[in-house]
Design an enzyme around this catalytic site. Structure first.
Site, PDB file in Angstrom:
ATOM      1  N   CYS A 192       0.785  -1.237   0.000  1.00 17.29           N
ATOM      2  CA  CYS A 192       0.000   0.000   0.000  1.00 17.29           C
ATOM      3  C   CYS A 192       0.818   1.290   0.000  1.00 17.29           C
ATOM      4  CB  CYS A 192      -0.911   0.025   1.224  1.00 17.29           C
ATOM      5  SG  CYS A 192      -1.939  -1.431   1.458  1.00 17.29           S
ATOM      6  N   HIS A 224      -2.338   6.583   4.701  1.00 16.15           N
ATOM      7  CA  HIS A 224      -1.262   5.589   4.816  1.00 16.15           C
ATOM      8  C   HIS A 224       0.092   6.092   4.316  1.00 16.15           C
ATOM      9  CE1 HIS A 224      -0.407   0.970   4.897  1.00 16.15           C
ATOM     10  NE2 HIS A 224       0.039   1.611   5.967  1.00 16.15           N
TER      11      HIS A 224
END
Length: 474
Positions: free
Chosen positions: A71, A127
Site C-alpha cells: 500500500c 497511509h
C-alpha cells in the site's frame, strides 16, 4: 441506433467547442485497496461489478498498469511521481505506531494542482505517515480530508488495535454508527460535489477506498450475491468488491447528475495485487500482494471519460507505472511537472493508444528485504526472493497453494511477452540479457536512498490522545 464514427467525432468536437477545449478537466482518482487481478468483472465474469465494468468497457482498460507490491509505496508513487526507493518508502508499509512518513521535500500532486487553480479533496485511506501534522493530507495539498491515517481498521467502528482512527480535517470524526466504510466514503464524495461549481471550478477528487483490504467485513446483502461460493473468506471478499462497485456507481451517478461528467476524467486502479491469503485472487498471474511477481505488481485499472479520450472501448497493453499518474494528470490539467521525476506523461498513450512513453521501469529496490526487480522491454529480471506467496492461487473451493520461500536462484529472468504468468525462468538461456538488465538495475541502485524504516515508538499510543491514533508524537 449506434452513431457512426465520423458523426461521433463531429459530435465530440462540437462539444469541445461549446465547453472550451482548453478548459482543464475535473479529475477523479479512485484507488481500490488489495483488489486482485481476477476480482473484477472484465477479467472474471463471476464477479458482480456492473458499474466498474461499464466504465472499463466504454473507456480504456489498462492491461499493463503497474503498481507497488504493498500500500504505502504505491500511494507514494501517486502523490510524488517518484519511485519509493527515491523517497525512502521502499520497504513495507507505515505501521500506525511507527514514525515513518512521505518526506516533506517532495511536492505532491494536489499541491501542484492547487497552484494552477484546482480545488482538491480527499476521502479515504492516507497511509503515508501521520506522526506529525505536517505529514497529513491537509498539510500536503488537500483542501479537505475525511478518512483514516493508518493502513487498516474495522469497516464499521473505525478501530484498529487499541485506537480509533477516523478524521475530518484535523478533528476526530464519528460517521453514523454502524455505517459501512464504502458508503461513508461515497456519501462524503457526493457531499463534496455539492460544494463545487462544475462549470467555473476544477475539481481534483482523490478517493482511496478502504475496500477491499482486510478485515473481511461486508453487509450481508452484498455477500449474498455470491451464495454459490462455499468458502466464507472468498464469499465475503467478493461481497466487499460488489459493495465497492456500488459505492463507485453512486459517485459516478452524482457526477453525471451534477454536470461534472461533461468535462471529467475518471482513473481507477488498485494499489497492489490481491492478498490471496485474505480471499483475493490474481489468476492467471503469479503471486500476490507483498511480492514482486506480476500478481503483486500488475494492477486492475482503467480510465473513463465521456469526451476526453480519443480512442475508447478497447484494452490498452502499453506499459504504464504508478509514478506516471502524477505527470500525466498534471499535464492534462495544464501544469508542468518538475524535471527529473521518475514518472512520465502517458496522456497520449491513455487517451489515444499511442506507444508508451516508457520501455523500462523498476518494480522496487529494497535493501532490507535484499530483493529488487526491473522491467526492460519484454523482459523482467528478479533479484533475490520475490516474496513468500509464489504460486498461482486457485479460486475456492480449492485449497490455497502452499507458501514457499524458495529457494530461488540469485537472478530470475522472464519474457513477459510470451510468458506473462511467469512459469519459465530463462536466465540460464539468456546470460547476455541478464547482464544488460543487471547493468540497468545497478544504475538505479546508485540513485537509491536508504529505507525510512524506524522502529515502533511508544509515544504513538492512542491512550496518549484520548483513545485515538493521532498526530503529535514525532
Amino acid at each position: 441506433m449506434e452513431m457512426s464514427r465520423p458523426l461521433l467525432v463531429i459530435a465530440v468536437l462540437a462539444h469541445l467547442v461549446v465547453m472550451g477545449a482548453a478548459k482543464p478537466p475535473h479529475i477523479i482518482f479512485i484507488v481500490a485497496d488489495d483488489l486482485g487481478w481476477n476480482d473484477v468483472g472484465w477479467n472474471n465474469n463471476q464477479m458482480f461489478t456492473p458499474n466498474l465494468d461499464k466504465m472499463a468497457s466504454e473507456g480504456v482498460i489498462l492491461n499493463s498498469s503497474y503498481i507497488q507490491p504493498v500500500c504505502t509505496p504505491s500511494r507514494n508513487c501517486f502523490m510524488t511521481g517518484y519511485y519509493p526507493f527515491h523517497t525512502g518508502l521502499q520497504h513495507g508499509t507505515i505501521h500506525p505506531n511507527h514514525p515513518g512518513f512521505m518526506p516533506s521535500n517532495f511536492t505532491t500532486l494536489p499541491q501542484k494542482l492547487k497552484e494552477i487553480g484546482y480545488t482538491t479533496h480527499m476521502v479515504g485511506k492516507w497511509h503515508l505517515g501521520f506522526c506529525n501534522w505536517k505529514y497529513t493530507p491537509t498539510f500536503r495539498g488537500f483542501d479537505s480530508f475525511m478518512g483514516f491515517f493508518s493502513g487498516a481498521e474495522d469497516y464499521n467502528t473505525h478501530i484498529r488495535d487499541n485506537g480509533y482512527d477516523f478524521w475530518f480535517n484535523q478533528s476526530v470524526h464519528h460517521p453514523p454508527e454502524g455505517e459501512y466504510s464504502a458508503n461513508v466514503i461515497s456519501a462524503r464524495a457526493i457531499e463534496i460535489l455539492d460544494t463545487v461549481d462544475p462549470v467555473n471550478e476544477q475539481l481534483y477528487l482523490y478517493l482511496p477506498f478502504q475496500s477491499v483490504h482486510a478485515p473481511l467485513e461486508v453487509p450481508e446483502r452484498y455477500e449474498s450475491i455470491y451464495a454459490n461460493i462455499s468458502t466464507k473468506s472468498r464469499r465475503t471478499y467478493c461481497g466487499m468488491v460488489s459493495a465497492l462497485d456500488e459505492a463507485v456507481g453512486n459517485i459516478t451517478d452524482a457526477l453525471r447528475d451534477r454536470g461534472f461528467m461533461d468535462n471529467a476524467l475518471i482513473v481507477f486502479t488498485t494499489d497492489n495485487g490481491g492478498a490471496t491469503w485474505a480471499g483475493a485472487n490474481n489468476l492467471p498471474l503469479r503471486g500476490g500482494k507483498t511480492t514482486l511477481w506480476e500478481g503483486g505488481t500488475r494492477g486492475a485499472a482503467f480510465v473513463y471519460s465521456d469526451y476526453l479520450l480519443q480512442k475508447t472501448g478497447y484494452t490498452n497493453n502499453e506499459m504504464i507505472h504508478a509514478v506516471d499518474w502524477f505527470p500525466t494528470l498534471l499535464t492534462l490539467a495544464g501544469g508542468n511537472p518538475d524535471a527529473g521525476m521518475d514518472g512520465v506523461n502517458q496522456w497520449p498513450t491513455v487517451s489515444s493508444g499511442a506507444p508508451s512513453a516508457r520501455s523500462e521501469f523498476v518494480y522496487n529496490i529494497d535493501e532490507i528485504a535484499k530483493n529488487a526487480a526491473i522491467r526492460v522491454g519484454q523482459y523482467k529480471l528478479i533479484e533475490g526472493s520475490p516474496g513468500i506467496f509464489n504460486g498461482w492461487t486457485p479460486l475456492p473451493p480449492l485449497a490455497d497453494s502452499a507458501l514457499s520461500n524458495g529457494p530461488f536462484p540469485e537472478h530470475q529472468l522472464f519474457d513477459l511477452q510470451v510468458d506473462p504468468t511467469e512459469h519459465h525462468d530463462i536466465a540460464s538461456d539468456h546470460p547476455d540479457v541478464v547482464s544488460k538488465m543487471l547493468g540497468r538495475l545497478s544504475f538505479h541502485k546508485a540513485t537509491s536512498v536508504p529505507a525510512n524504516n524506524p522502529p515502533a515508538d511508544p509515544a504513538s499510543d492512542p491512550n496518549n490522545f484520548g483513545g485515538n491514533w493521532s498526530p503529535g508524537w514525532c
